[in-house]
Write a protein that holds these residues in place. Structure first.
Motif, PDB file in Angstrom:
ATOM      1  N   GLU A  39       0.798  -1.231   0.000  1.00  0.00           N
ATOM      2  CA  GLU A  39       0.000   0.000   0.000  1.00  0.00           C
ATOM      3  C   GLU A  39       0.831   1.282   0.000  1.00  0.00           C
ATOM      4  O   GLU A  39       0.373   2.306  -0.465  1.00  0.00           O
ATOM      5  CB  GLU A  39      -1.002   0.005   1.166  1.00  0.00           C
ATOM      6  N   ASP A  40       2.061   1.239   0.559  1.00  0.00           N
ATOM      7  CA  ASP A  40       2.827   2.484   0.579  1.00  0.00           C
ATOM      8  C   ASP A  40       4.323   2.286   0.353  1.00  0.00           C
ATOM      9  O   ASP A  40       5.109   3.230   0.480  1.00  0.00           O
ATOM     10  CB  ASP A  40       2.589   3.241   1.895  1.00  0.00           C
ATOM     11  N   GLY A  41       4.743   1.043   0.039  1.00  0.00           N
ATOM     12  CA  GLY A  41       6.136   0.796  -0.333  1.00  0.00           C
ATOM     13  C   GLY A  41       7.128   0.797   0.809  1.00  0.00           C
ATOM     14  O   GLY A  41       8.333   0.760   0.585  1.00  0.00           O
ATOM     15  N   ILE A  42       6.645   0.825   2.076  1.00  0.00           N
ATOM     16  CA  ILE A  42       7.579   0.790   3.207  1.00  0.00           C
ATOM     17  C   ILE A  42       8.088  -0.642   3.384  1.00  0.00           C
ATOM     18  O   ILE A  42       7.307  -1.593   3.324  1.00  0.00           O
ATOM     19  CB  ILE A  42       6.892   1.274   4.512  1.00  0.00           C
ATOM     20  N   VAL A  43       9.413  -0.789   3.572  1.00  0.00           N
ATOM     21  CA  VAL A  43       9.994  -2.119   3.823  1.00  0.00           C
ATOM     22  C   VAL A  43      10.041  -2.317   5.341  1.00  0.00           C
ATOM     23  O   VAL A  43      10.602  -1.495   6.069  1.00  0.00           O
ATOM     24  CB  VAL A  43      11.402  -2.229   3.208  1.00  0.00           C
ATOM     25  N   LEU A  44       9.435  -3.405   5.813  1.00  0.00           N
ATOM     26  CA  LEU A  44       9.317  -3.644   7.252  1.00  0.00           C
ATOM     27  C   LEU A  44       9.772  -5.048   7.623  1.00  0.00           C
ATOM     28  O   LEU A  44       9.915  -5.917   6.766  1.00  0.00           O
ATOM     29  CB  LEU A  44       7.854  -3.470   7.686  1.00  0.00           C
ATOM     30  N   VAL A  45       9.987  -5.255   8.928  1.00  0.00           N
ATOM     31  CA  VAL A  45      10.299  -6.586   9.459  1.00  0.00           C
ATOM     32  C   VAL A  45       9.214  -6.955  10.461  1.00  0.00           C
ATOM     33  O   VAL A  45       8.857  -6.144  11.318  1.00  0.00           O
ATOM     34  CB  VAL A  45      11.669  -6.602  10.178  1.00  0.00           C
ATOM     35  N   ASP A  46       8.680  -8.171  10.329  1.00  0.00           N
ATOM     36  CA  ASP A  46       7.749  -8.690  11.321  1.00  0.00           C
ATOM     37  C   ASP A  46       8.594  -9.389  12.395  1.00  0.00           C
ATOM     38  O   ASP A  46       9.095 -10.487  12.181  1.00  0.00           O
ATOM     39  CB  ASP A  46       6.777  -9.681  10.650  1.00  0.00           C
ATOM     40  N   TYR A  47       8.752  -8.718  13.552  1.00  0.00           N
ATOM     41  CA  TYR A  47       9.668  -9.248  14.584  1.00  0.00           C
ATOM     42  C   TYR A  47       9.227 -10.589  15.147  1.00  0.00           C
ATOM     43  O   TYR A  47      10.034 -11.309  15.724  1.00  0.00           O
ATOM     44  CB  TYR A  47       9.801  -8.242  15.735  1.00  0.00           C
ATOM     45  N   ASP A  48       7.944 -10.921  15.004  1.00  0.00           N
ATOM     46  CA  ASP A  48       7.477 -12.192  15.547  1.00  0.00           C
ATOM     47  C   ASP A  48       7.801 -13.353  14.620  1.00  0.00           C
ATOM     48  O   ASP A  48       7.736 -14.506  15.019  1.00  0.00           O
ATOM     49  CB  ASP A  48       5.956 -12.143  15.778  1.00  0.00           C
ATOM     50  N   LYS A  49       8.157 -13.032  13.359  1.00  0.00           N
ATOM     51  CA  LYS A  49       8.492 -14.101  12.424  1.00  0.00           C
ATOM     52  C   LYS A  49       9.993 -14.203  12.195  1.00  0.00           C
ATOM     53  O   LYS A  49      10.476 -15.204  11.664  1.00  0.00           O
ATOM     54  CB  LYS A  49       7.820 -13.839  11.076  1.00  0.00           C
ATOM     55  N   CYS A  50      10.746 -13.134  12.554  1.00  0.00           N
ATOM     56  CA  CYS A  50      12.180 -13.107  12.256  1.00  0.00           C
ATOM     57  C   CYS A  50      12.915 -14.143  13.100  1.00  0.00           C
ATOM     58  O   CYS A  50      12.709 -14.238  14.309  1.00  0.00           O
ATOM     59  CB  CYS A  50      12.733 -11.713  12.537  1.00  0.00           C
ATOM     60  N   ILE A  51      13.777 -14.951  12.438  1.00  0.00           N
ATOM     61  CA  ILE A  51      14.547 -15.960  13.174  1.00  0.00           C
ATOM     62  C   ILE A  51      15.970 -15.477  13.454  1.00  0.00           C
ATOM     63  O   ILE A  51      16.782 -16.210  13.999  1.00  0.00           O
ATOM     64  CB  ILE A  51      14.589 -17.312  12.415  1.00  0.00           C
ATOM     65  N   GLY A  52      16.291 -14.256  13.034  1.00  0.00           N
ATOM     66  CA  GLY A  52      17.618 -13.702  13.321  1.00  0.00           C
ATOM     67  C   GLY A  52      18.743 -14.380  12.578  1.00  0.00           C
ATOM     68  O   GLY A  52      19.834 -14.545  13.113  1.00  0.00           O
ATOM     69  N   CYS A  53      18.518 -14.761  11.306  1.00  0.00           N
ATOM     70  CA  CYS A  53      19.568 -15.441  10.541  1.00  0.00           C
ATOM     71  C   CYS A  53      20.509 -14.439   9.871  1.00  0.00           C
ATOM     72  O   CYS A  53      21.552 -14.822   9.371  1.00  0.00           O
ATOM     73  CB  CYS A  53      18.976 -16.386   9.500  1.00  0.00           C
ATOM     74  N   LYS A  54      20.147 -13.176   9.831  1.00  0.00           N
ATOM     75  CA  LYS A  54      20.975 -12.073   9.329  1.00  0.00           C
ATOM     76  C   LYS A  54      21.160 -12.079   7.812  1.00  0.00           C
ATOM     77  O   LYS A  54      21.944 -11.312   7.268  1.00  0.00           O
ATOM     78  CB  LYS A  54      22.364 -12.041   9.985  1.00  0.00           C
ATOM     79  N   TYR A  55      20.479 -12.977   7.121  1.00  0.00           N
ATOM     80  CA  TYR A  55      20.678 -13.075   5.674  1.00  0.00           C
ATOM     81  C   TYR A  55      20.237 -11.792   4.972  1.00  0.00           C
ATOM     82  O   TYR A  55      20.860 -11.357   4.011  1.00  0.00           O
ATOM     83  CB  TYR A  55      19.925 -14.295   5.148  1.00  0.00           C
ATOM     84  N   CYS A  56      19.160 -11.147   5.475  1.00  0.00           N
ATOM     85  CA  CYS A  56      18.685  -9.911   4.837  1.00  0.00           C
ATOM     86  C   CYS A  56      19.726  -8.805   4.952  1.00  0.00           C
ATOM     87  O   CYS A  56      19.897  -8.002   4.038  1.00  0.00           O
ATOM     88  CB  CYS A  56      17.362  -9.471   5.449  1.00  0.00           C
TER      89      CYS A  56
END
Lengths: 311, 218
Positions: B98-115
């Motif tokens: 809807e507005d092009g903001i890049v976000l992280v869903d902290y409840d789904k992030c496994i902390g692999c650092k690949y991003c």
């Protein structure tokens, strides 16, 4: 990049298991060259153990290992997700082959599936690194070639060592044959590595400080990265070692991963002894860990352009 | 809901004085907002380190006497083709339609650092205490707030900037202040060579040319 021992152990141990499984699968594909007891009580349990240890090792680089199952979801776009799907499947099929072996059975289809899955896992693992287009050291098919070649070689040396410690003598696997094939594989690996090192040395960085900041002046330097006590960016993307450590480690890799094992294998051929094969395998393992450490350390991330000076 | 909206920041390098007000106001808002907390380690120790969504760096261009000091704020650029999103194995990293903001869903992030590896700009920082990846949210919890006064529905960094070096707006709307600034003042993207099409753009320094022109006239 900062090398991470979780990933070093994962990629080396899983690669070794893949090489071992491909070795035994190819040898038993058409006719059973290897006795069922050897598969059931040594080769397949060792392969399975290596895979499980490597899977466990991979959990240690996660911030939230309890959520690791979520990593299977994005297989449409992410090579990491694909790897997370292929690895358990590979372990399951290896376990199935082990059950077959325990029941004195073998299946050509299972061996074929294992060969395909081992190659698929290499492709996934290598693509994770290779697909990051701006890490120029990684963004090349040589990443996959190197992973496969070293996996096959370490797997073959492990296979040869297992034959060496198996109490019954297997007449079709003489030391000279095992060592000779290992020598050829190591020689190929060494040439691939030297090729990669030469390529890395000649790489011209595509990004520079001008393109990173858009400031056109050719005389441009950073005077402050905006922080003093370090950040994730300074910890994750720099190996923090001196040039001396890096160049000494390159020598260690050359000697331990390739050169000394090749000499040991040459001794094994000339003396027809299994002992030198085991020695070659052990030394190669130490070199392999150093090689994988260097694989991460020698990757230059363009974000480092933004983190040059503290003051 | 697919719209053609792309929210972004336009940063004017002519007027940034490197005061770090955007850094501290960002940290202040976001550590207590929906993106927080932004943890600090050894806050009172020798080498304090912590999570920030925004950093102000300083560069020196040219040589004496013709040289310039350029203060350079750096945060997530909310790329139109973000390389950090497709690599995420869990779908925690996403770009809002809807507005092009890049976000992280902290409840789904496994902390692999690949991003973070897959971002050429180093825009993402792992929170060492929460062990999830964090990044600039364009203050998504401010800009759509229904309780804040309408004039404050902007990213904290934009409101804090004393020289108005940060312009916030929809860069796909040709009539927005941000689009006009990009068009009229030569806005450019960082590392165009990787074709990530950053939404955030920078306005190049032209102030020295202006001063020189005035001096030549007199």
């Amino acid at each position: 990049m900062q090398p991470n021992f979780s990933l070093i152990f994962f990629t080396t141990l899983a690669g070794m298991a893949q090489g071992l499984i491909i070795s035994i699968a190819l040898l038993n594909f058409r006719s059973s060259l290897l006795p069922g007891e050897f598969l059931a009580w040594l080769a397949l349990p060792v392969a399975l153990a290596l895979l499980v240890i490597s899977l466990l090792a991979s959990f240690f680089h996660l911030g939230h290992p309890e959520r690791a199952w979520r990593a299977m979801l994005m297989w449409r776009t992410s090579w990491l997700s694909r790897e997370v799907l292929v690895l358990p499947l590979f372990i399951a099929v290896t376990g199935l082959a082990w059950l077959f072996a325990l029941n004195q059975q073998q299946s050509t289809w299972l061996w074929l599936a294992l060969i395909i899955l081992a190659i698929a896992l290499w492709v996934c693992t290598a693509q994770i690194y290779q697909c990051i287009r701006f890490i120029q050291e990684w963004a090349n098919p040589l990443t996959l070639v190197n992973f496969m070649a070293l996996g096959l070689t370490s797997g073959w040396l492990l296979f040869a060592s297992l034959i060496a410690i198996w109490p019954t003598v297997l007449p079709s696997f003489e030391p000279s044959l095992l060592a000779g094939f290992g020598f050829i594989l190591l020689f190929a690996c060494l040439n691939i590595k030297l090729w990669i090192w030469r390529r890395n040395q000649r790489l011209k960085p595509i990004s520079n400080l001008n393109s990173a900041t858009g400031i056109k002046n050719p005389q441009l330097r950073q005077t402050s990265m905006g922080l003093m006590g370090g950040s994730f960016n300074t910890r994750e993307f720099f190996h923090q070692q001196s040039n001396l450590v890096i160049s000494n480690l390159r020598k260690i890799i050359f000697f331990n991963a390739y050169f000394i094992p090749m000499i040991a294998l040459a001794y094994a051929i000339s003396t027809q002894s299994y002992g030198w094969i085991i020695a070659a395998f052990m030394i190669h393992c130490s070199g392999l860990i150093a090689e994988r450490w260097m694989f991460f350390a020698e990757a230059n991330h363009p974000q480092n352009l933004y983190y040059q000076r503290v003051s | 809901m697919k719209t053609n909206k792309q929210l972004a920041l336009v940063i004017d390098l002519n007027v940034c004085v490197g005061c770090h007000a955007c850094v501290t106001s960002c940290k202040e808002w976001n550590t207590q907002g929906s993106a927080g907390p932004l943890n600090d380690l050894h806050a009172y120790g020798e080498n304090p380190t912590g999570t920030f969504f925004n950093r102000v760096q300083t560069y020196e261009a040219g040589s004496f006497p013709k040289m310039e000091t350029v203060h350079f704020p750096k945060s997530c650029l909310h790329c139109e083709d973000p390389p950090c999103v497709p690599v995420c194995p869990t779908g925690a990293s996403y770009k809002r339609a809807e507005d092009g903001i890049v976000l992280v869903d902290y409840d789904k992030c496994i902390g692999c650092k690949y991003c973070a590896w897959a971002c050429p700009y180093g825009a993402r920082e792992l929170d060492e205490e929460r062990q999830v990846m964090t990044k600039c949210t364009l203050c998504v919890d401010r800009i759509y707030s229904e309780t804040l006064p309408e004039s404050e529905r902007k990213p904290a960094c934009v409101l804090a900037c004393p020289t108005s070096a940060r312009i916030f707006g929809d860069v796909h709307d040709p009539l927005s202040e941000a689009s006009i600034a990009i068009k009229e003042r030569g806005g450019y993207s960082l590392m165009p060579e990787w074709e990530t099409r950053p939404a955030n753009q920078y306005l190049p320094r032209s102030i020295m040319d202006t001063i020189q022109a005035v001096m030549d006239e007199n």
